[in-house]
Design a protein around this motif. Structure first.
Motif, PDB file in Angstrom:
ATOM      1  N   ILE A 204       0.840  -1.203   0.000  1.00  0.00           N
ATOM      2  CA  ILE A 204       0.000   0.000   0.000  1.00  0.00           C
ATOM      3  C   ILE A 204       0.875   1.252   0.000  1.00  0.00           C
ATOM      4  CG2 ILE A 204      -1.625   1.357   1.387  1.00  0.00           C
ATOM      5  CD1 ILE A 204      -2.777  -1.356   2.350  1.00  0.00           C
ATOM      6  N   ALA A 205       1.903   1.243   0.834  1.00  0.00           N
ATOM      7  CA  ALA A 205       2.798   2.400   0.929  1.00  0.00           C
ATOM      8  C   ALA A 205       3.505   2.654  -0.405  1.00  0.00           C
ATOM      9  CB  ALA A 205       3.817   2.176   2.039  1.00  0.00           C
ATOM     10  N   ALA A 206       3.994   1.586  -1.025  1.00  0.00           N
ATOM     11  CA  ALA A 206       4.715   1.733  -2.294  1.00  0.00           C
ATOM     12  C   ALA A 206       3.787   2.165  -3.422  1.00  0.00           C
ATOM     13  CB  ALA A 206       5.405   0.421  -2.644  1.00  0.00           C
ATOM     14  N   ARG A 207       2.577   1.659  -3.415  1.00  0.00           N
ATOM     15  CA  ARG A 207       1.633   1.924  -4.501  1.00  0.00           C
ATOM     16  C   ARG A 207       1.027   3.324  -4.416  1.00  0.00           C
ATOM     17  NH1 ARG A 207      -2.682  -1.853  -3.474  1.00  0.00           N
ATOM     18  NH2 ARG A 207      -3.614  -0.161  -2.259  1.00  0.00           N
TER      19      ARG A 207
ATOM     20  N   TYR B  57       1.732   5.892  -1.718  1.00  0.00           N
ATOM     21  CA  TYR B  57       2.318   6.961  -0.908  1.00  0.00           C
ATOM     22  C   TYR B  57       3.805   7.185  -1.160  1.00  0.00           C
ATOM     23  CZ  TYR B  57      -2.036   6.648   1.735  1.00  0.00           C
ATOM     24  OH  TYR B  57      -3.367   6.653   2.089  1.00  0.00           O
ATOM     25  N   LEU B  58       4.584   6.134  -1.229  1.00  0.00           N
ATOM     26  CA  LEU B  58       6.040   6.259  -1.382  1.00  0.00           C
ATOM     27  C   LEU B  58       6.497   5.425  -2.572  1.00  0.00           C
ATOM     28  CD1 LEU B  58       6.914   5.796   2.413  1.00  0.00           C
ATOM     29  CD2 LEU B  58       7.010   7.954   1.136  1.00  0.00           C
ATOM     30  N   PRO B  59       6.331   5.941  -3.792  1.00  0.00           N
ATOM     31  CA  PRO B  59       6.646   5.170  -5.004  1.00  0.00           C
ATOM     32  C   PRO B  59       8.067   4.626  -5.040  1.00  0.00           C
ATOM     33  CG  PRO B  59       5.487   7.195  -5.552  1.00  0.00           C
ATOM     34  CD  PRO B  59       5.818   7.287  -4.098  1.00  0.00           C
ATOM     35  N   LYS B  60       8.997   5.296  -4.377  1.00  0.00           N
ATOM     36  CA  LYS B  60      10.392   4.838  -4.409  1.00  0.00           C
ATOM     37  C   LYS B  60      10.547   3.464  -3.763  1.00  0.00           C
ATOM     38  CE  LYS B  60      11.701   7.140  -0.074  1.00  0.00           C
ATOM     39  NZ  LYS B  60      12.679   8.047   0.577  1.00  0.00           N
ATOM     40  N   LEU B  61       9.576   3.078  -2.920  1.00  0.00           N
ATOM     41  CA  LEU B  61       9.657   1.770  -2.262  1.00  0.00           C
ATOM     42  C   LEU B  61       9.464   0.624  -3.243  1.00  0.00           C
ATOM     43  CD1 LEU B  61       7.660   2.349   1.068  1.00  0.00           C
ATOM     44  CD2 LEU B  61      10.109   2.608   0.640  1.00  0.00           C
ATOM     45  N   SER B  62       8.939   0.925  -4.416  1.00  0.00           N
ATOM     46  CA  SER B  62       8.703  -0.123  -5.421  1.00  0.00           C
ATOM     47  C   SER B  62       9.999  -0.782  -5.856  1.00  0.00           C
ATOM     48  CB  SER B  62       7.990   0.470  -6.644  1.00  0.00           C
ATOM     49  OG  SER B  62       6.751   1.023  -6.271  1.00  0.00           O
ATOM     50  N   ASN B  63      11.112  -0.072  -5.696  1.00  0.00           N
ATOM     51  CA  ASN B  63      12.415  -0.619  -6.092  1.00  0.00           C
ATOM     52  C   ASN B  63      13.031  -1.493  -5.009  1.00  0.00           C
ATOM     53  OD1 ASN B  63      12.300   0.852  -8.537  1.00  0.00           O
ATOM     54  ND2 ASN B  63      13.076   2.698  -7.509  1.00  0.00           N
ATOM     55  N   SER B  64      12.419  -1.514  -3.833  1.00  0.00           N
ATOM     56  CA  SER B  64      12.970  -2.289  -2.719  1.00  0.00           C
ATOM     57  C   SER B  64      12.553  -3.749  -2.841  1.00  0.00           C
ATOM     58  CB  SER B  64      12.487  -1.721  -1.387  1.00  0.00           C
ATOM     59  OG  SER B  64      12.854  -0.350  -1.273  1.00  0.00           O
ATOM     60  N   LYS B  65      13.478  -4.643  -2.616  1.00  0.00           N
ATOM     61  CA  LYS B  65      13.221  -6.076  -2.750  1.00  0.00           C
ATOM     62  C   LYS B  65      12.810  -6.715  -1.432  1.00  0.00           C
ATOM     63  CE  LYS B  65      14.369  -5.888  -7.068  1.00  0.00           C
ATOM     64  NZ  LYS B  65      13.316  -5.980  -8.116  1.00  0.00           N
ATOM     65  N   THR B  66      13.308  -6.182  -0.318  1.00  0.00           N
ATOM     66  CA  THR B  66      12.983  -6.748   0.990  1.00  0.00           C
ATOM     67  C   THR B  66      12.593  -5.626   1.951  1.00  0.00           C
ATOM     68  OG1 THR B  66      15.312  -6.628   1.675  1.00  0.00           O
ATOM     69  CG2 THR B  66      14.535  -8.713   0.719  1.00  0.00           C
ATOM     70  N   LEU B  67      11.818  -5.989   2.945  1.00  0.00           N
ATOM     71  CA  LEU B  67      11.377  -5.029   3.955  1.00  0.00           C
ATOM     72  C   LEU B  67      12.413  -5.006   5.076  1.00  0.00           C
ATOM     73  CD1 LEU B  67       9.183  -3.076   4.945  1.00  0.00           C
ATOM     74  CD2 LEU B  67       8.061  -5.029   6.045  1.00  0.00           C
ATOM     75  N   THR B  68      13.386  -4.119   4.945  1.00  0.00           N
ATOM     76  CA  THR B  68      14.443  -4.012   5.948  1.00  0.00           C
ATOM     77  C   THR B  68      13.940  -3.250   7.170  1.00  0.00           C
ATOM     78  OG1 THR B  68      15.241  -1.923   5.010  1.00  0.00           O
ATOM     79  CG2 THR B  68      16.169  -3.977   4.108  1.00  0.00           C
ATOM     80  N   ASP B  69      14.704  -3.277   8.244  1.00  0.00           N
ATOM     81  CA  ASP B  69      14.352  -2.527   9.442  1.00  0.00           C
ATOM     82  C   ASP B  69      14.248  -1.032   9.135  1.00  0.00           C
ATOM     83  OD1 ASP B  69      14.375  -4.876  10.846  1.00  0.00           O
ATOM     84  OD2 ASP B  69      16.373  -4.578  11.728  1.00  0.00           O
ATOM     85  N   LYS B  70      15.144  -0.558   8.272  1.00  0.00           N
ATOM     86  CA  LYS B  70      15.133   0.855   7.911  1.00  0.00           C
ATOM     87  C   LYS B  70      13.845   1.228   7.170  1.00  0.00           C
ATOM     88  CE  LYS B  70      17.689   4.364   5.289  1.00  0.00           C
ATOM     89  NZ  LYS B  70      18.862   4.616   4.398  1.00  0.00           N
ATOM     90  N   LEU B  71      13.439   0.379   6.213  1.00  0.00           N
ATOM     91  CA  LEU B  71      12.199   0.627   5.472  1.00  0.00           C
ATOM     92  C   LEU B  71      10.985   0.528   6.384  1.00  0.00           C
ATOM     93  CD1 LEU B  71      12.581  -1.137   1.999  1.00  0.00           C
ATOM     94  CD2 LEU B  71      12.536   1.312   2.500  1.00  0.00           C
TER      95      LEU B  71
END
Length: 389
Positions: free
Chosen positions: A289-292, A294-308
């Motif tokens: 939901i966040a990537a789609r 609110y935060l489009p840049k998250l679409s490039n992330s492969k894993t949900l890290t602690d930072k993300l």
């Protein structure tokens, strides 16, 4: 057979609460829709039935015991079984019985209001969130009345541990196995026997891990048994409930020290049973939901890290404010498969004429219009973020 020991009705609009959504959205796993629109489950060591109209929630309470056991409360409250006295010549007994009955019904109402947190007006929160988030405004048009339950921390914690890499139906099965094998029988209603959720002490015993593995819990068996032992060593259930008084970050850190409890499990418990309204669990649904939207840049992330994980939570806390966890629950519920792309009528005892689409799904035209509104909404959000940056 459990006896009917209480009943009542609480005025509450469906815009404030939708039982048909919140009781099967993955917050609690013990509510069953035994009949259409009638929900049955165990709460405060009693068997409860709920059903809802557009303006009220009706409830019935069943039990065998003479007391309503409220976990975490220092005093027990008398139940309705004590009301079997007969009238004496001065009518004083009848007056006493009437007062006791009225007080008992008020107790049940207060328990319900606390469990469903009815003192929080979600209509007002929806308005606040819609003013700052056009995406939420669109989604909320179809998903009114979503709110967070205030659960017992023990049941909440161990139920959420069962949820790791799992789906709702299997989680529900595991939770029932815990209750049937380690809980206490609270009564039988409609041919079904109900059990309380086990105490921390009961599931901390030697041999429980192997028993749970044999019951199909897999690696979760170790987490359940070890976490229970850790809680016992920290002071038991009183320690766990005491986290309600701690600041959010401190409560979350203490939970994450338990076996099998990561950031998401800790945030679920903080939100659903420890009164931390800004706790925001981030799972695959929320990440998407966040990537789609609110935060489009998250679409490039492969894993949900602690930072993300932290970035997503902080973004929504900044956007939605102190009840960010409640707002997230609305979008999470709307994204669940059983609710997605459906327009459902509010629960009502009054029969209404069915639409041409018997499935309850939107027509093609409605879907197209909804998609257009969502696309426009995303554009507005992106423009607002660009101005902010």
């Amino acid at each position: 057979m459990a006896a009917l020991i209480g009943s009542g009705r609480i005025l509450c609009r469906t815009s404030e609460i939708r039982l048909d959504r919140i009781l099967k959205s993955g917050q609690s796993f013990r509510w069953k829709e035994e009949k259409p629109g009638v929900w049955t489950g165990v709460l405060f060591n009693k068997i409860w039935k709920f059903w809802q109209s557009e303006s009220a929630i009706t409830f019935q309470v069943f039990g065998n015991q003479k007391e309503v056991k409220v976990e975490g409360e220092p005093e027990k409250i008398k139940g309705k079984e004590d009301l079997g006295a007969t009238e004496d010549s001065n009518n004083t007994t009848v007056q006493s019985v009437t007062r006791e009955r009225d007080n008992t019904e008020l107790v049940y109402e207060d328990l319900i209001k606390d469990y469903f947190q009815l003192r929080v007006k979600v209509e007002n929160l929806y308005k606040e969130w819609s003013e700052v988030d056009s995406n939420f405004q669109i989604v909320s048009l179809k998903f009114e009345g979503i709110r967070i339950l205030r659960q017992d921390p023990v049941e909440n914690l161990f139920s959420i541990i069962c949820s790791s890499n799992n789906h709702i139906s299997r989680i529900s099965s595991m939770v029932e196995k815990l209750c049937e094998n380690y809980g206490t029988e609270v009564g039988e209603v409609d041919g079904r026997t109900y059990f309380s959720f086990p105490s921390v002490s009961d599931i901390s015993q030697d041999g429980v891990e192997n028993e749970l593995r044999n019951l199909g819990f897999g690696y979760r068996a170790k987490y359940i048994n070890q976490s229970a032992r850790q809680i016992v060593n920290k002071g038991g259930e009183l320690w766990l409930r005491s986290l309600r008084e701690k600041p959010y970050e401190e409560a979350k850190r203490e939970l994450m020290a338990l076996s099998g409890v990561g950031a998401k499990v800790a945030d679920c418990v903080c939100l659903m049973s420890l009164d931390k309204t800004d706790a925001l669990p981030v799972d695959t649904h929320v990440w998407q939901i966040a990537a789609r939207d609110y935060l489009p840049k998250l679409s490039n992330s492969k894993t949900l890290t602690d930072k993300l994980y932290k970035e997503i939570g902080d973004h929504f806390r900044t956007l939605w404010g102190p009840y960010a966890g409640w707002a997230q629950a609305v979008l999470f519920t709307a994204d669940l498969k059983q609710f997605k792309d459906k327009i459902e009528s509010p629960p009502s005892k009054t029969k209404t004429k069915k639409s041409d689409d018997e499935s309850g799904s939107p027509t093609k035209k409605t879907r197209t219009e909804t998609k257009s509104r969502l696309d426009a909404c995303k554009s507005q959000n992106n423009q607002r973020r660009k101005k902010k940056w």
